[in-house]
Scaffold this motif. Structure first.
Motif, PDB file in Angstrom:
ATOM      1  N   GLY A 243      10.893  27.407  15.133  1.00 24.62           N
ATOM      2  CA  GLY A 243      11.978  27.296  16.099  1.00 24.62           C
ATOM      3  C   GLY A 243      12.968  26.212  15.750  1.00 24.62           C
ATOM      4  N   LEU A 244      13.033  25.841  14.457  1.00 25.83           N
ATOM      5  CA  LEU A 244      13.896  24.757  13.999  1.00 25.83           C
ATOM      6  C   LEU A 244      14.756  25.213  12.822  1.00 25.83           C
ATOM      7  CD1 LEU A 244      11.259  21.859  13.968  1.00 25.83           C
ATOM      8  CD2 LEU A 244      12.976  22.299  15.738  1.00 25.83           C
ATOM      9  N   TYR A 245      15.953  24.652  12.743  1.00 24.91           N
ATOM     10  CA  TYR A 245      16.839  24.900  11.616  1.00 24.91           C
ATOM     11  C   TYR A 245      16.222  24.396  10.311  1.00 24.91           C
ATOM     12  CZ  TYR A 245      21.228  26.406  13.881  1.00 24.91           C
ATOM     13  OH  TYR A 245      22.208  27.108  14.526  1.00 24.91           O
ATOM     14  N   SER A 246      16.688  24.955   9.194  1.00 26.45           N
ATOM     15  CA  SER A 246      16.214  24.536   7.874  1.00 26.45           C
ATOM     16  C   SER A 246      16.398  23.034   7.669  1.00 26.45           C
ATOM     17  CB  SER A 246      16.978  25.297   6.786  1.00 26.45           C
ATOM     18  OG  SER A 246      16.768  26.684   6.877  1.00 26.45           O
ATOM     19  N   ARG A 247      17.528  22.508   8.081  1.00 25.97           N
ATOM     20  CA  ARG A 247      17.815  21.086   7.879  1.00 25.97           C
ATOM     21  C   ARG A 247      16.830  20.203   8.650  1.00 25.97           C
ATOM     22  NH1 ARG A 247      22.986  18.721   9.998  1.00 25.97           N
ATOM     23  NH2 ARG A 247      23.907  19.947   8.341  1.00 25.97           N
ATOM     24  N   SER A 248      16.199  20.748   9.680  1.00 25.75           N
ATOM     25  CA  SER A 248      15.289  19.961  10.496  1.00 25.75           C
ATOM     26  C   SER A 248      13.841  20.036  10.028  1.00 25.75           C
ATOM     27  CB  SER A 248      15.367  20.411  11.960  1.00 25.75           C
ATOM     28  OG  SER A 248      16.673  20.230  12.473  1.00 25.75           O
ATOM     29  N   THR A 249      13.500  21.039   9.222  1.00 25.83           N
ATOM     30  CA  THR A 249      12.142  21.134   8.675  1.00 25.83           C
ATOM     31  C   THR A 249      12.080  20.733   7.210  1.00 25.83           C
ATOM     32  OG1 THR A 249      12.415  23.432   7.970  1.00 25.83           O
ATOM     33  CG2 THR A 249      11.620  23.055  10.226  1.00 25.83           C
ATOM     34  N   GLY A 250      13.215  20.799   6.509  1.00 24.54           N
ATOM     35  CA  GLY A 250      13.218  20.568   5.072  1.00 24.54           C
ATOM     36  C   GLY A 250      12.988  21.830   4.261  1.00 24.54           C
TER      37      GLY A 250
ATOM     38  N   LEU B  34      28.743  20.870  15.515  1.00 27.20           N
ATOM     39  CA  LEU B  34      27.435  21.522  15.443  1.00 27.20           C
ATOM     40  C   LEU B  34      26.531  20.826  14.439  1.00 27.20           C
ATOM     41  CD1 LEU B  34      27.972  25.410  15.503  1.00 27.20           C
ATOM     42  CD2 LEU B  34      26.507  24.067  17.012  1.00 27.20           C
ATOM     43  N   GLN B  35      27.060  20.528  13.277  1.00 25.21           N
ATOM     44  CA  GLN B  35      26.258  19.850  12.254  1.00 25.21           C
ATOM     45  C   GLN B  35      25.731  18.511  12.756  1.00 25.21           C
ATOM     46  OE1 GLN B  35      29.516  20.703   9.116  1.00 25.21           O
ATOM     47  NE2 GLN B  35      27.681  20.128   7.981  1.00 25.21           N
ATOM     48  N   LYS B  36      26.553  17.786  13.462  1.00 26.42           N
ATOM     49  CA  LYS B  36      26.138  16.462  13.939  1.00 26.42           C
ATOM     50  C   LYS B  36      25.088  16.540  15.032  1.00 26.42           C
ATOM     51  CE  LYS B  36      30.542  14.286  12.730  1.00 26.42           C
ATOM     52  NZ  LYS B  36      31.819  13.713  13.222  1.00 26.42           N
ATOM     53  N   ARG B  37      25.078  17.653  15.770  1.00 31.39           N
ATOM     54  CA  ARG B  37      24.127  17.781  16.878  1.00 31.39           C
ATOM     55  C   ARG B  37      22.727  18.176  16.414  1.00 31.39           C
ATOM     56  NH1 ARG B  37      28.160  20.696  19.824  1.00 31.39           N
ATOM     57  NH2 ARG B  37      26.940  22.627  19.683  1.00 31.39           N
ATOM     58  N   ILE B  38      22.619  18.758  15.238  1.00 31.69           N
ATOM     59  CA  ILE B  38      21.328  19.295  14.791  1.00 31.69           C
ATOM     60  C   ILE B  38      20.661  18.283  13.866  1.00 31.69           C
ATOM     61  CG2 ILE B  38      20.188  21.177  13.573  1.00 31.69           C
ATOM     62  CD1 ILE B  38      22.603  22.923  14.444  1.00 31.69           C
ATOM     63  N   PRO B  39      19.492  17.769  14.239  1.00 35.23           N
ATOM     64  CA  PRO B  39      18.855  16.698  13.462  1.00 35.23           C
ATOM     65  C   PRO B  39      18.555  17.105  12.025  1.00 35.23           C
ATOM     66  CG  PRO B  39      17.797  16.938  15.599  1.00 35.23           C
ATOM     67  CD  PRO B  39      18.722  18.108  15.449  1.00 35.23           C
ATOM     68  N   VAL B  40      18.673  16.131  11.131  1.00 37.99           N
ATOM     69  CA  VAL B  40      18.353  16.321   9.717  1.00 37.99           C
ATOM     70  C   VAL B  40      17.082  15.550   9.412  1.00 37.99           C
ATOM     71  CG1 VAL B  40      19.104  15.965   7.348  1.00 37.99           C
ATOM     72  CG2 VAL B  40      20.784  16.569   9.112  1.00 37.99           C
TER      73      VAL B  40
END
Length: 487
Positions: free
Chosen positions: A99-106, A474-480
């Motif tokens: 349930g997470l974006y690629s940038r948030s899981t690696g 959007l990019q700034k809102r989604i954790p990296v």
């Protein structure tokens, strides 16, 4: 400014990881039932491999017949605007499970396949197991080492993009222990995976509910067919997409890097199965017919055991696929054939039959939907949301925009990295490492085929700048995840 990092395992727990105490009564249950909650539904998750959203007869396909797929949508809810957020096998599958974006899981790409998903990122199946479910996965797993280190009650999977259709190989394991690779002779891989799924379903687990993931390898390239379908579609004409010959015109409106990709039908040494539009397309369809048959086998078992209506069935795909649009094969790009996926759910106890929805839904929404079906409180950091409320009532503001990101370069197809934003009407694609940077902008209401790039036209300067600003926000809102994105 540094973007926020993913929470650690402790923060996950503090944010609300599921425990036995976190289980909720089903939506709509009366307060009087709280002391004796209804039995949790069984869960079955069919995940297609590169199955386009239109590759279903229920979606109006003129050639392909998929009666068992169709049954899910006819007897449940079908979402007509479902998308993936990174159109590539491993990252899309990781998103479906977390349930997470690629940038948030690696899990950015198919590269580094021997590196597992971070241990502090739970899969929705982990949370279901904590809540009393038995969990199993069979078929093509292909997620950063196949998530083999997770505690599956049963595992029968492989991590190869296409496996060996004639003599496939799998790893098998139980209770978190996975054995070595085994080769199997003269058996179609999806038939074998379905055999193992049915055998596991038939085991005695008492009153415990189950969650079974059946993830197919067909119709991944090289698109081999099972013997029973070798002559399927003989003599059937395959229409040429309207943009098939755009390469002969220099790909009007497309960035230079678009034309430099190697994902072109008929001109690639490493993808001989994509030598012709007709051959590739018919093989692709035949693979989906075999998938449909195996879905039917699961349906038949559930009906025979009289547990079909006690089982929530979800069907989707990791990504879409180009079948000759702009003479392309494969996926990766943010254009509609690549990012659109089927998504449908059958569970008559909570979903009225024949429901059709137009809201934009994402692969991010799969994990919270499964948790909602099971009555398990989702972690607070999940980036999707349950789709079940849409089964009862449409919501025009369910999602107004979303982020797409593609990271793998170099790769066998030489597809440039890019990101973009899609709204209900517009799409902006940013090739941010091209020199110079390049963009595509489309009004999807007027131009659903994405043939008229509006970027740089004075009359569209307002919406162009608005989308650039919204994409940045959007990019700034989604954790990296720390250390994942470099530049």
């Amino acid at each position: 400014m540094k973007e926020p990092c993913m929470p650690n395992r402790r923060e996950f727990v503090q944010g609300g990881l599921a425990t036995a105490a976190s289980m909720l009564a089903p939506i709509g249950a009366k307060a009087a039932d709280a002391a004796a909650p209804a039995k949790k539904p069984n869960l079955v998750f069919f995940l297609g491999e590169g199955q386009r959203a239109d590759a279903l007869s229920i979606a109006g396909h003129p050639i392909l017949k998929t009666p068992h797929h169709d049954r899910i949508g006819k007897e449940g809810v079908r979402f007509q605007n479902a998308f993936c957020t990174n159109a590539l096998c491993a990252p899309a599958r990781a998103t479906a499970l977390t349930g997470l974006y690629s940038r948030s899981t690696g899990a950015l790409s198919n590269q580094h396949g021997d590196v597992p998903l971070p241990a502090d990122v739970p899969l929705f199946t982990d949370l279901l197991r904590e809540a009393g479910y038995e969990i199993a996965i069979v078929g093509k797993v292909h997620i950063r080492n196949g998530v083999e280190e997770r505690n599956w009650d049963y595992y029968f999977g492989h991590n190869d993009p296409g496996n060996d259709y004639a003599n496939p190989y799998f790893k098998e394991g139980r209770k978190g222990q996975v054995g070595p690779v085994q080769r199997f002779s003269n058996v179609y891989p999806d038939d074998l995976a379905t055999d193992r799924a049915l055998a596991w379903l038939d085991e005695d687990r008492g009153d415990k509910p189950f969650c079974l993931l059946v993830w197919f390898v067909a119709p991944h390239e090289p698109f081999f067919r099972p013997r029973r379908h070798l002559d399927l579609y003989n003599g059937i004409p395959i229409p040429k997409p309207a943009t098939f010959d755009d390469d002969l015109k220099g790909y009007p409106g497309k960035p230079k890097s678009f034309g430099e990709g190697h994902n072109k039908i008929g001109t690639t040494n490493s993808h001989v199965a994509c030598g012709s539009l007709e051959g590739m397309t018919k093989d692709y369809y035949a693979g989906l017919v075999a998938v449909d048959e195996n879905i039917g086998r699961i349906f038949n078992y559930l009906e025979k055991k009289k547990i079909l209506d006690d089982t929530a069935i979800v069907h989707s795909s990791d990504h879409g696929y180009f079948l000759g649009e702009w003479r392309l094969f494969d996926k990766r790009l943010m254009h509609e054939p690549s990012i659109r996926v089927p998504l449908q759910i059958r569970y008559p106890k909570r979903i009225p039959a024949g429901t059709l929805r137009d809201e934009m839904v994402l692969d991010l929404d799969l994990a919270p939907t499964f948790l909602d079906l099971a009555g398990v409180t989702p972690p607070a950091n999940l980036q999707g949301k349950s789709l079940l409320p849409l089964a009862k009532q449409a919501d025009p503001h369910f999602r107004d925009e979303w982020l797409y990101e593609y990271f793998e370069f170099p790769n066998p197809e030489n597809v440039a990295v890019h990101r973009g934003i899609r709204t209900k009407r517009h799409k902006l694609i940013h090739y941010y490492k091209d020199q110079p940077e390049a963009f595509e902008l489309y009004d999807l209401e007027k131009d659903p085929g994405e043939t008229q790039n509006l970027y740089g036209r004075a009359e569209h300067a307002g919406i162009q700048q608005e989308l650039i600003n919204r994409l940045s926000a959007l990019q700034k809102r989604i954790p990296v995840r720390e250390g994942v994105l470099q530049g």
